[in-house]
Design an enzyme around this catalytic site. Structure first.
Site, short mmCIF file in Angstrom:
data_model
loop_
_atom_site.label_atom_id
_atom_site.label_comp_id
_atom_site.label_asym_id
_atom_site.label_seq_id
_atom_site.Cartn_x
_atom_site.Cartn_y
_atom_site.Cartn_z
CB THR A 132 6.06 2.26 6.28
OG1 THR A 132 5.13 3.02 7.12
CG2 THR A 132 5.64 0.94 6.26
CG ASP A 133 5.34 5.55 10.73
OD1 ASP A 133 4.68 5.26 9.72
OD2 ASP A 133 5.20 6.75 11.02
CD GLU A 134 0.89 3.43 7.52
OE1 GLU A 134 0.18 2.60 7.16
OE2 GLU A 134 1.18 4.43 6.75
CE1 TYR B 270 2.73 0.29 2.15
CE2 TYR B 270 1.97 1.46 4.16
CZ TYR B 270 3.07 1.24 3.19
OH TYR B 270 4.20 2.10 3.12
CE LYS C 129 7.44 -0.81 2.62
NZ LYS C 129 8.11 -0.73 1.43
P1 NAD Z 1 3.90 5.49 -4.63
O1 NAD Z 1 2.93 4.73 -4.56
O2 NAD Z 1 3.81 7.12 -4.74
O3 NAD Z 1 5.08 4.96 -5.77
C1 NAD Z 1 5.48 3.77 -5.61
C2 NAD Z 1 6.02 3.47 -7.30
O4 NAD Z 1 6.49 2.06 -7.30
C3 NAD Z 1 5.33 3.85 -8.21
O5 NAD Z 1 6.12 4.58 -9.20
C4 NAD Z 1 4.89 2.47 -8.89
O6 NAD Z 1 4.64 2.46 -10.24
C5 NAD Z 1 6.03 1.82 -8.52
N1 NAD Z 1 5.74 0.02 -8.36
C6 NAD Z 1 4.74 -0.33 -7.76
N2 NAD Z 1 4.58 -1.60 -8.00
C7 NAD Z 1 5.68 -1.82 -8.61
C8 NAD Z 1 6.13 -3.23 -9.20
N3 NAD Z 1 5.71 -4.28 -8.99
N4 NAD Z 1 7.44 -3.12 -10.02
C9 NAD Z 1 7.90 -2.03 -10.07
N5 NAD Z 1 7.43 -0.67 -9.73
C10 NAD Z 1 6.58 -0.71 -8.98
O7 NAD Z 1 4.92 5.31 -3.32
P2 NAD Z 1 5.79 6.20 -2.30
O8 NAD Z 1 4.96 7.18 -1.32
O9 NAD Z 1 6.61 7.19 -3.23
O10 NAD Z 1 6.40 5.31 -1.33
C11 NAD Z 1 7.52 4.87 -1.80
C12 NAD Z 1 8.25 3.93 -0.75
O11 NAD Z 1 8.25 4.41 0.53
C13 NAD Z 1 7.34 2.69 -0.54
O12 NAD Z 1 8.12 1.39 -0.14
C14 NAD Z 1 6.70 2.94 0.80
O13 NAD Z 1 6.34 1.92 1.53
C15 NAD Z 1 7.63 3.81 1.55
N6 NAD Z 1 7.08 4.65 2.37
C16 NAD Z 1 6.07 5.90 2.09
C17 NAD Z 1 5.88 6.91 2.89
C18 NAD Z 1 4.85 7.66 2.35
O14 NAD Z 1 4.29 8.70 3.11
N7 NAD Z 1 4.46 7.85 1.15
C19 NAD Z 1 6.21 6.83 4.16
C20 NAD Z 1 7.19 5.81 4.58
C21 NAD Z 1 7.57 5.12 3.78
P1 TYD Z 2 -2.80 8.55 4.25
O1 TYD Z 2 -2.32 9.78 3.46
O2 TYD Z 2 -3.69 7.41 3.41
O3 TYD Z 2 -1.74 7.97 4.97
P2 TYD Z 2 -1.49 6.73 6.20
O4 TYD Z 2 -2.80 5.85 6.04
O5 TYD Z 2 -0.41 5.70 5.32
O6 TYD Z 2 -1.05 7.17 7.16
O7 TYD Z 2 -3.95 8.85 5.46
C1 TYD Z 2 -3.59 9.85 6.50
C2 TYD Z 2 -4.45 9.84 7.36
O8 TYD Z 2 -5.60 10.68 6.92
C3 TYD Z 2 -4.95 8.60 8.02
O9 TYD Z 2 -5.20 8.56 9.58
C4 TYD Z 2 -6.20 8.18 7.19
C5 TYD Z 2 -6.68 9.72 7.16
N1 TYD Z 2 -7.69 9.93 5.59
C6 TYD Z 2 -8.72 10.46 5.90
O10 TYD Z 2 -9.34 11.03 6.71
N2 TYD Z 2 -9.42 10.81 4.81
C7 TYD Z 2 -9.03 10.26 3.41
O11 TYD Z 2 -9.58 10.48 2.53
C8 TYD Z 2 -7.67 9.95 3.42
C9 TYD Z 2 -6.95 9.37 2.13
C10 TYD Z 2 -6.93 9.52 4.60
#
Ligand code: NAD
Ligand code: TYD
Length: 357
Positions: free
Chosen positions: A137-139, A163, A167
């Protein structure tokens, strides 16, 4: 060319789009989806491809080294795309240990399994290249000021939440396995994703669902934080390009050059839901409820994905207005999916989070 790819976290939001893309596009590959099915993993996300002959599902924990190692050895896995993670910042603030266990130990367990399997049986001549591709992630780069340049691959890591710290740690382990053992790895760091099948604890699906049900929209702080939004299928396409053409040992940033202040994005969501449901324009603005800010809330994320564009030719295909329209429509048309994933334990968790602010 035949190959066997292990995709972890394939029942989650981004993982399900990656599994679908690979199963459909590469019938000659065996795709194994390994997922623990936590609250965020849902096999309903993959209903349309679950019967395909090139797809199989294994319920397992990535931190369970013995199981992961045995599976990789037995199935002859030659590629790993690792997405499994605990992914929600608010949960990491409440329960950091689970994040360290899955994101750090789980990644280490996969790395070690891949290393031992691949060292024990060197690839045959002409076999597809082996690759351990870690999705991050970019975070990990920390928080930008409003006028700072976008995150580049060379930015130093500066995570602030449990988190992003977990990562960042997993990214370091991946690179250490490349440098120490010569494991063929790639790391990508992507901005916020949006689209179908995202668990409705994240901003966009949570707020669409709440607007639809006329429930309060808990905006953290003043809603002035900025995120850079990418449509999830564009992320999956980037993963496909990088898995096949990315250079081993490299890092690529993935992003949409699409920055939004939360409050502006929320107003777009309200406008879109109201229009699609035939409610009077702005009818639901009164749902906006400013609540106590998230602890350690990063002000701004924004990705510079120039390297990926210049070196591998990837760029986002979907513009934001089209992407958000598709996304809102999908959640409005899939209320049964939302009801299913938000029932029971999750609703109790959400109520406790919201009441705590
Ligand atoms: P998500 O939370 O929707 O899904 C995570 C999946 O991992 C789920 O299916 C869960 O059951 C599985 N999981 C969790 N713990 C596990 C374990 N111990 N063993 C096996 N499986 C397990 O997450 P997402 O949003 O789809 O993100 C996927 C990846 O992309 C993550 O690594 C996240 O850090 C990265 N990512 C997400 C975003 C975003 O905006 N969602 C952005 C950049 C990077
Ligand atoms: P989120 O979807 O949790 O992603 P991330 O924190 O990983 O960027 O949140 C996106 C933005 O929205 C973040 O600045 C937090 C804000 N946010 C709220 O203001 N209210 C909410 O209930 C949630 C879940 C997020």
């Amino acid at each position: 060319m035949k190959r066997c790819i292990l995709i972890t976290g394939g029942a989650g939001f981004i993982g399900s789009h990656v599994v679908r893309l690979f199963v459909n596009k590469y019938p000659q590959y065996q795709i194994i989806n390994l997922d623990k099915l936590t609250y965020a993993g849902n096999l309903a996300n993959l209903k349309d491809i679950e019967d395909r002959p090139n797809y199989s599902f294994v319920k397992a924990d990535i931190a369970d080294f013995d199981t992961v190692y045995a599976l990789m050895k037995e199935r002859g896995v030659d590629g790993v795309i690792h997405l499994a993670a605990e992914s929600h910042v608010d949960r990491s603030i409440k329960d950091p240990f689970t994040f360290a266990r899955t994101n750090v130990i789980g990644t280490l367990s996969l790395l070690q399994a891949a290393r031992l399997c691949w060292e024990a049986s060197p690839a045959e001549e002409g076999a597809p290249r082996r690759l351990f591709y870690h999705i991050s992630t970019d975070e990990v780069y920390g928080s930008l000021q409003m006028d700072s340049p976008l995150f580049k691959e060379t930015n130093k890591y500066d995570p602030h939440s449990p988190y992003s710290a977990s990562k960042a740690s997993s990214d370091h382990f991946v690179r250490s396995f490349h440098d120490t053992y010569g494991l063929p790895t790639i790391v990508t760091n992507c901005s916020n994703n949006y689209g179908p099948y995202q668990f409705p604890e994240k901003l966009i699906p949570l707020f669409i669902n709440n607007i639809r049900n006329r429930k309060p929209l808990p905006v953290y702080g003043r809603g002035l934080n900025v995120r850079d939004w990418l449509y999830v299928e564009d992320h999956a396409r980037a993963i496909d390009v990088i898995f096949h053409k990315g250079e081993v040992g490299e890092t690529y940033n993935i992003g949409g050059f699409n920055e939004w202040r939360n409050i502006d994005l929320i107003n777009v969501l309200i406008e879109t839901v109201d229009r699609l449901l035939g409610r009077p324009e702005g009818a639901d603005k009164d749902l906006i409820t400013f609540v106590t800010d998230r602890a350690g809330h990063d002000l701004r994320y924004a990705i510079d994905s120039t390297k990926l564009k210049e070196q591998l030719g990837w760029e986002p295909s979907l513009q934001f207005p089209e992407g958000i329209e598709k996304t809102v429509k999908w959640y409005l048309d899939n209320q049964a999916w939302l009801d299913n994933v938000t029932s029971g334990d999750y609703q109790a968790y959400y109520d406790s989070m919201y009441k705590g602010r």
